[in-house]
Scaffold this motif. Structure first.
Motif, mmCIF file in Angstrom:
data_model
loop_
_atom_site.group_PDB
_atom_site.id
_atom_site.type_symbol
_atom_site.label_atom_id
_atom_site.label_comp_id
_atom_site.label_asym_id
_atom_site.label_seq_id
_atom_site.Cartn_x
_atom_site.Cartn_y
_atom_site.Cartn_z
ATOM 1 N N GLY A 25 -49.320 -7.489 -13.321
ATOM 2 C CA GLY A 25 -48.963 -8.594 -14.189
ATOM 3 C C GLY A 25 -50.129 -9.207 -14.940
ATOM 4 N N ASP A 26 -51.342 -8.862 -14.565
ATOM 5 C CA ASP A 26 -52.520 -9.371 -15.269
ATOM 6 C C ASP A 26 -52.483 -8.886 -16.721
ATOM 7 O OD1 ASP A 26 -55.261 -10.614 -15.110
ATOM 8 O OD2 ASP A 26 -55.815 -8.612 -15.769
ATOM 9 N N GLN A 27 -52.815 -9.763 -17.661
ATOM 10 C CA GLN A 27 -52.819 -9.395 -19.076
ATOM 11 C C GLN A 27 -54.142 -9.789 -19.713
ATOM 12 O OE1 GLN A 27 -49.046 -9.975 -21.349
ATOM 13 N NE2 GLN A 27 -48.582 -11.341 -19.624
ATOM 14 N N LYS A 28 -54.717 -8.852 -20.454
ATOM 15 C CA LYS A 28 -55.978 -9.088 -21.142
ATOM 16 C C LYS A 28 -55.822 -8.753 -22.619
ATOM 17 C CE LYS A 28 -58.669 -9.642 -17.455
ATOM 18 N NZ LYS A 28 -57.766 -10.383 -16.621
ATOM 19 N N PHE A 29 -56.489 -9.560 -23.458
ATOM 20 C CA PHE A 29 -56.635 -9.264 -24.875
ATOM 21 C C PHE A 29 -58.127 -9.270 -25.153
ATOM 22 C CE2 PHE A 29 -57.284 -10.826 -29.235
ATOM 23 C CZ PHE A 29 -56.677 -9.783 -29.920
ATOM 24 N N GLN A 30 -58.598 -8.236 -25.827
ATOM 25 C CA GLN A 30 -60.019 -8.138 -26.137
ATOM 26 C C GLN A 30 -60.184 -7.878 -27.628
ATOM 27 O OE1 GLN A 30 -61.750 -6.479 -21.954
ATOM 28 N NE2 GLN A 30 -61.401 -4.937 -23.464
ATOM 29 N N VAL A 31 -61.183 -8.476 -28.197
ATOM 30 C CA VAL A 31 -61.530 -8.247 -29.594
ATOM 31 C C VAL A 31 -63.038 -8.058 -29.658
ATOM 32 C CG1 VAL A 31 -61.681 -10.729 -30.097
ATOM 33 C CG2 VAL A 31 -61.329 -9.114 -31.962
ATOM 34 N N GLY A 32 -63.457 -7.074 -30.459
ATOM 35 C CA GLY A 32 -64.886 -6.829 -30.509
ATOM 36 C C GLY A 32 -65.303 -5.938 -31.654
ATOM 37 N N ALA A 33 -66.576 -5.627 -31.646
ATOM 38 C CA ALA A 33 -67.168 -4.740 -32.638
ATOM 39 C C ALA A 33 -67.215 -3.330 -32.060
ATOM 40 C CB ALA A 33 -68.572 -5.209 -32.990
ATOM 41 N N ASN A 34 -66.969 -2.352 -32.928
ATOM 42 C CA ASN A 34 -66.999 -0.941 -32.545
ATOM 43 C C ASN A 34 -68.121 -0.266 -33.321
ATOM 44 O OD1 ASN A 34 -66.065 1.998 -33.338
ATOM 45 N ND2 ASN A 34 -65.129 1.509 -31.371
ATOM 46 N N PHE A 35 -68.956 0.477 -32.612
ATOM 47 C CA PHE A 35 -70.071 1.181 -33.224
ATOM 48 C C PHE A 35 -69.977 2.660 -32.897
ATOM 49 C CE2 PHE A 35 -71.432 -3.104 -32.070
ATOM 50 C CZ PHE A 35 -71.812 -3.596 -33.313
ATOM 51 N N ASP A 37 -71.260 6.823 -34.753
ATOM 52 C CA ASP A 37 -72.140 7.480 -35.699
ATOM 53 C C ASP A 37 -71.580 7.361 -37.119
ATOM 54 O OD1 ASP A 37 -74.500 8.796 -36.160
ATOM 55 O OD2 ASP A 37 -73.694 10.799 -35.771
ATOM 56 N N HIS A 38 -72.337 6.819 -38.035
ATOM 57 C CA HIS A 38 -71.998 6.661 -39.453
ATOM 58 C C HIS A 38 -70.893 5.650 -39.732
ATOM 59 C CE1 HIS A 38 -74.675 9.961 -40.324
ATOM 60 N NE2 HIS A 38 -74.033 10.710 -39.462
ATOM 61 N N ALA A 39 -70.570 4.783 -38.781
ATOM 62 C CA ALA A 39 -69.506 3.796 -39.026
ATOM 63 C C ALA A 39 -69.573 2.660 -38.012
ATOM 64 C CB ALA A 39 -68.137 4.457 -38.955
ATOM 65 N N SER A 40 -69.010 1.515 -38.419
ATOM 66 C CA SER A 40 -68.819 0.387 -37.514
ATOM 67 C C SER A 40 -67.560 -0.349 -37.950
ATOM 68 C CB SER A 40 -70.031 -0.552 -37.528
ATOM 69 O OG SER A 40 -70.222 -1.073 -38.823
ATOM 70 N N GLY A 41 -66.941 -1.044 -37.002
ATOM 71 C CA GLY A 41 -65.700 -1.721 -37.342
ATOM 72 C C GLY A 41 -65.288 -2.712 -36.291
ATOM 73 N N ILE A 42 -63.997 -3.004 -36.272
ATOM 74 C CA ILE A 42 -63.424 -3.978 -35.346
ATOM 75 C C ILE A 42 -62.436 -3.249 -34.430
ATOM 76 C CG2 ILE A 42 -61.597 -4.643 -36.964
ATOM 77 C CD1 ILE A 42 -61.900 -7.511 -35.814
ATOM 78 N N SER A 55 -54.078 -0.445 -14.749
ATOM 79 C CA SER A 55 -53.544 -1.119 -15.924
ATOM 80 C C SER A 55 -53.273 -0.101 -17.029
ATOM 81 C CB SER A 55 -54.504 -2.209 -16.420
ATOM 82 O OG SER A 55 -55.732 -1.660 -16.824
ATOM 83 N N ILE A 56 -52.352 -0.463 -17.914
ATOM 84 C CA ILE A 56 -52.058 0.346 -19.094
ATOM 85 C C ILE A 56 -52.210 -0.557 -20.314
ATOM 86 C CG2 ILE A 56 -50.522 1.984 -17.941
ATOM 87 C CD1 ILE A 56 -48.154 0.371 -19.059
ATOM 88 N N GLY A 57 -52.384 0.067 -21.469
ATOM 89 C CA GLY A 57 -52.545 -0.765 -22.647
ATOM 90 C C GLY A 57 -52.636 0.022 -23.927
ATOM 91 N N LEU A 58 -52.993 -0.706 -24.981
ATOM 92 C CA LEU A 58 -53.182 -0.148 -26.316
ATOM 93 C C LEU A 58 -54.543 -0.578 -26.840
ATOM 94 C CD1 LEU A 58 -49.744 -0.902 -27.997
ATOM 95 C CD2 LEU A 58 -50.607 1.336 -27.329
ATOM 96 N N GLN A 59 -55.126 0.291 -27.637
ATOM 97 C CA GLN A 59 -56.374 -0.035 -28.326
ATOM 98 C C GLN A 59 -56.237 0.421 -29.767
ATOM 99 O OE1 GLN A 59 -59.820 2.173 -27.047
ATOM 100 N NE2 GLN A 59 -61.159 1.185 -28.511
ATOM 101 N N THR A 60 -56.737 -0.369 -30.690
ATOM 102 C CA THR A 60 -56.780 0.028 -32.084
ATOM 103 C C THR A 60 -58.171 -0.233 -32.630
ATOM 104 O OG1 THR A 60 -55.699 -0.148 -34.245
ATOM 105 C CG2 THR A 60 -55.907 -2.159 -32.966
ATOM 106 N N VAL A 61 -58.595 0.645 -33.523
ATOM 107 C CA VAL A 61 -59.905 0.524 -34.164
ATOM 108 C C VAL A 61 -59.704 0.665 -35.667
ATOM 109 C CG1 VAL A 61 -62.198 1.559 -34.430
ATOM 110 C CG2 VAL A 61 -61.102 1.560 -32.194
ATOM 111 N N TYR A 62 -60.346 -0.215 -36.412
ATOM 112 C CA TYR A 62 -60.384 -0.059 -37.864
ATOM 113 C C TYR A 62 -61.840 -0.161 -38.297
ATOM 114 C CZ TYR A 62 -59.558 -0.319 -42.799
ATOM 115 O OH TYR A 62 -59.566 -0.050 -44.145
ATOM 116 N N LEU A 63 -62.332 0.877 -38.938
ATOM 117 C CA LEU A 63 -63.723 0.931 -39.349
ATOM 118 C C LEU A 63 -63.898 0.255 -40.699
ATOM 119 C CD1 LEU A 63 -64.420 4.592 -38.216
ATOM 120 C CD2 LEU A 63 -64.986 2.467 -37.026
ATOM 121 N N LEU A 64 -64.770 -0.721 -40.743
ATOM 122 C CA LEU A 64 -65.018 -1.485 -41.957
ATOM 123 C C LEU A 64 -66.227 -0.962 -42.722
ATOM 124 C CD1 LEU A 64 -64.525 -4.972 -40.327
ATOM 125 C CD2 LEU A 64 -62.884 -3.762 -41.758
#
Length: 161
Positions: A25-35, A37-42, A55-64
């Protein structure tokens, strides 16, 4: 010196109540920077406890920030389903710390991740995580196909929901 002591005392009061993973039942939300090779994003994560140490979950990355200017949305975006083993309690770490290795499957590969969370209070903490592909869907990615399909590091804030 007195201010430093006072700050440390207040911080220790917060640490006494922090819990990085509380089981089913524990729930976590995380937001951060992704680094990578040749890119960085959120990056954004959502994890939900399904057992004492799972635990199970979802992760999404968008490179800015991508080197070059010919990348497309499908090169810069990724979403993954995740499974993690939350082993902080197994390793007898303080409740404020959780270590979580795991597996994920996404749009570009089947991979693995390993991370650590440290909570300052019941609601707020920080995390650091590494991820890497185990099996790539395209066995010989070239150019922008390598984005979100390589070793990556994420750091940021973690929140209890």
């Amino acid at each position: 010196m007195k201010k430093l002591f006072t700050f440390g005392f207040i911080l220790s009061a917060f640490l006494a109540n922090a819990q990085a993973y509380s089981g089913k039942g524990d729930q976590k939300f995380q937001v951060g920077a992704n680094f990578q090779d040749h890119a960085s994003g959120i990056t954004l994560f959502y994890d939900r406890g399904i057992g004492e140490n799972m635990s199970i979950g979802l992760q999404t990355v968008y490179l800015l920030g991508v080197d070059g200017d010919a990348s497309k949305f499908e090169d810069e975006f990724d979403i993954k389903a995740r499974f993690s083993a939350n082993i902080g309690s197994v390793m007898k770490l303080p409740e404020a710390i959780d270590i979580y290795p795991g597996l994920n499957i996404g749009l570009r590969n089947f991979g693995a991740h390993a991370g650590i969370r440290y909570f300052f209070s019941d609601g707020f903490g920080v995390f650091s995580e590494v991820g890497f592909p185990i099996a790539k869907y395209n066995s010989d990615p070239v150019g922008y196909e390598q984005l979100n399909n390589q070793f990556q590091i994420s750091v940021g804030a973690s929140f209890n929901l």
